[in-house]
Design a protein around this motif. Structure first.
Motif, PDB file in Angstrom:
ATOM      1  N   MET A  55      29.578  34.182  70.844  1.00  0.00           N
ATOM      2  CA  MET A  55      29.976  35.570  71.045  1.00  0.00           C
ATOM      3  C   MET A  55      28.798  36.389  71.566  1.00  0.00           C
ATOM      4  SD  MET A  55      32.647  37.286  70.764  1.00  0.00           S
ATOM      5  CE  MET A  55      33.355  38.834  70.513  1.00  0.00           C
ATOM      6  N   ILE A  56      27.608  36.116  71.065  1.00  0.00           N
ATOM      7  CA  ILE A  56      26.422  36.846  71.512  1.00  0.00           C
ATOM      8  C   ILE A  56      26.103  36.525  72.971  1.00  0.00           C
ATOM      9  CG2 ILE A  56      23.937  37.114  71.178  1.00  0.00           C
ATOM     10  CD1 ILE A  56      24.441  36.735  68.188  1.00  0.00           C
ATOM     11  N   ILE A  57      26.255  35.257  73.348  1.00  0.00           N
ATOM     12  CA  ILE A  57      26.003  34.864  74.747  1.00  0.00           C
ATOM     13  C   ILE A  57      27.020  35.526  75.670  1.00  0.00           C
ATOM     14  CG2 ILE A  57      26.000  32.917  76.351  1.00  0.00           C
ATOM     15  CD1 ILE A  57      24.906  31.208  74.066  1.00  0.00           C
ATOM     16  N   PHE A  58      28.283  35.574  75.258  1.00  0.00           N
ATOM     17  CA  PHE A  58      29.321  36.232  76.056  1.00  0.00           C
ATOM     18  C   PHE A  58      28.996  37.714  76.248  1.00  0.00           C
ATOM     19  CE2 PHE A  58      33.316  38.637  76.239  1.00  0.00           C
ATOM     20  CZ  PHE A  58      33.814  38.146  77.440  1.00  0.00           C
ATOM     21  N   ALA A  59      28.589  38.394  75.202  1.00  0.00           N
ATOM     22  CA  ALA A  59      28.243  39.816  75.286  1.00  0.00           C
ATOM     23  C   ALA A  59      27.024  40.020  76.186  1.00  0.00           C
ATOM     24  CB  ALA A  59      27.980  40.376  73.898  1.00  0.00           C
ATOM     25  N   ALA A  60      26.033  39.135  76.084  1.00  0.00           N
ATOM     26  CA  ALA A  60      24.833  39.254  76.921  1.00  0.00           C
ATOM     27  C   ALA A  60      25.161  39.030  78.386  1.00  0.00           C
ATOM     28  CB  ALA A  60      23.764  38.271  76.447  1.00  0.00           C
ATOM     29  N   LEU A  61      25.993  38.019  78.678  1.00  0.00           N
ATOM     30  CA  LEU A  61      26.378  37.768  80.072  1.00  0.00           C
ATOM     31  C   LEU A  61      27.227  38.904  80.642  1.00  0.00           C
ATOM     32  CD1 LEU A  61      27.155  33.945  80.037  1.00  0.00           C
ATOM     33  CD2 LEU A  61      25.224  35.106  81.109  1.00  0.00           C
ATOM     34  N   THR A  62      28.111  39.450  79.832  1.00  0.00           N
ATOM     35  CA  THR A  62      28.915  40.590  80.272  1.00  0.00           C
ATOM     36  C   THR A  62      28.029  41.785  80.585  1.00  0.00           C
ATOM     37  OG1 THR A  62      30.733  39.835  78.886  1.00  0.00           O
ATOM     38  CG2 THR A  62      30.813  42.115  79.623  1.00  0.00           C
ATOM     39  N   TYR A  63      27.074  42.056  79.730  1.00  0.00           N
ATOM     40  CA  TYR A  63      26.123  43.150  79.948  1.00  0.00           C
ATOM     41  C   TYR A  63      25.309  42.919  81.223  1.00  0.00           C
ATOM     42  CZ  TYR A  63      22.371  46.468  78.867  1.00  0.00           C
ATOM     43  OH  TYR A  63      21.464  47.488  78.923  1.00  0.00           O
ATOM     44  N   MET A  64      24.870  41.675  81.436  1.00  0.00           N
ATOM     45  CA  MET A  64      24.080  41.350  82.619  1.00  0.00           C
ATOM     46  C   MET A  64      24.916  41.516  83.894  1.00  0.00           C
ATOM     47  SD  MET A  64      22.218  37.810  83.702  1.00  0.00           S
ATOM     48  CE  MET A  64      23.778  37.034  84.064  1.00  0.00           C
ATOM     49  N   PHE A  65      26.142  41.000  83.891  1.00  0.00           N
ATOM     50  CA  PHE A  65      26.991  41.122  85.067  1.00  0.00           C
ATOM     51  C   PHE A  65      27.328  42.575  85.366  1.00  0.00           C
ATOM     52  CE2 PHE A  65      28.291  36.572  84.457  1.00  0.00           C
ATOM     53  CZ  PHE A  65      27.755  36.139  85.654  1.00  0.00           C
ATOM     54  N   TYR A  66      27.521  43.365  84.318  1.00  0.00           N
ATOM     55  CA  TYR A  66      27.790  44.790  84.519  1.00  0.00           C
ATOM     56  C   TYR A  66      26.640  45.447  85.271  1.00  0.00           C
ATOM     57  CZ  TYR A  66      28.148  49.751  83.534  1.00  0.00           C
ATOM     58  OH  TYR A  66      28.192  51.100  83.670  1.00  0.00           O
ATOM     59  N   HIS A  67      25.415  45.181  84.875  1.00  0.00           N
ATOM     60  CA  HIS A  67      24.264  45.795  85.525  1.00  0.00           C
ATOM     61  C   HIS A  67      24.024  45.229  86.925  1.00  0.00           C
ATOM     62  CE1 HIS A  67      22.864  48.571  82.520  1.00  0.00           C
ATOM     63  NE2 HIS A  67      23.142  47.664  81.586  1.00  0.00           N
TER      64      HIS A  67
END
Length: 63
Positions: A1-13
């Motif tokens: 779940m943490i990796i998914f949130a980090a990747l989502t945050y990265m893709f957003y930026h």
């Protein structure tokens, strides 16, 4: 779940940076060069031409 949130945050930026790169800086800046105002009240109005006619022509032809 943490990796998914980090990747989502990265893709957003990444997409946000790409969006800033693609779009112009300021859409509403004062134009430069041979820009002409749409309405020049009193200037260049032909005899018998009304302001409403000019507005209708502008919306009809986009000029």
């Amino acid at each position: 779940m943490i990796i998914f949130a980090a990747l989502t945050y990265m893709f957003y930026h990444v997409f946000d940076l790409f969006g800033e790169w693609v779009t112009p800086v300021d859409h509403y800046r004062i134009p430069e060069g041979h820009a002409v105002k749409v309405f020049q009240a009193g200037d260049g109005i032909k005899s018998g031409e009304m302001l409403g006619d000019r507005l209708r022509f502008y919306f009809w032809y986009g000029e």
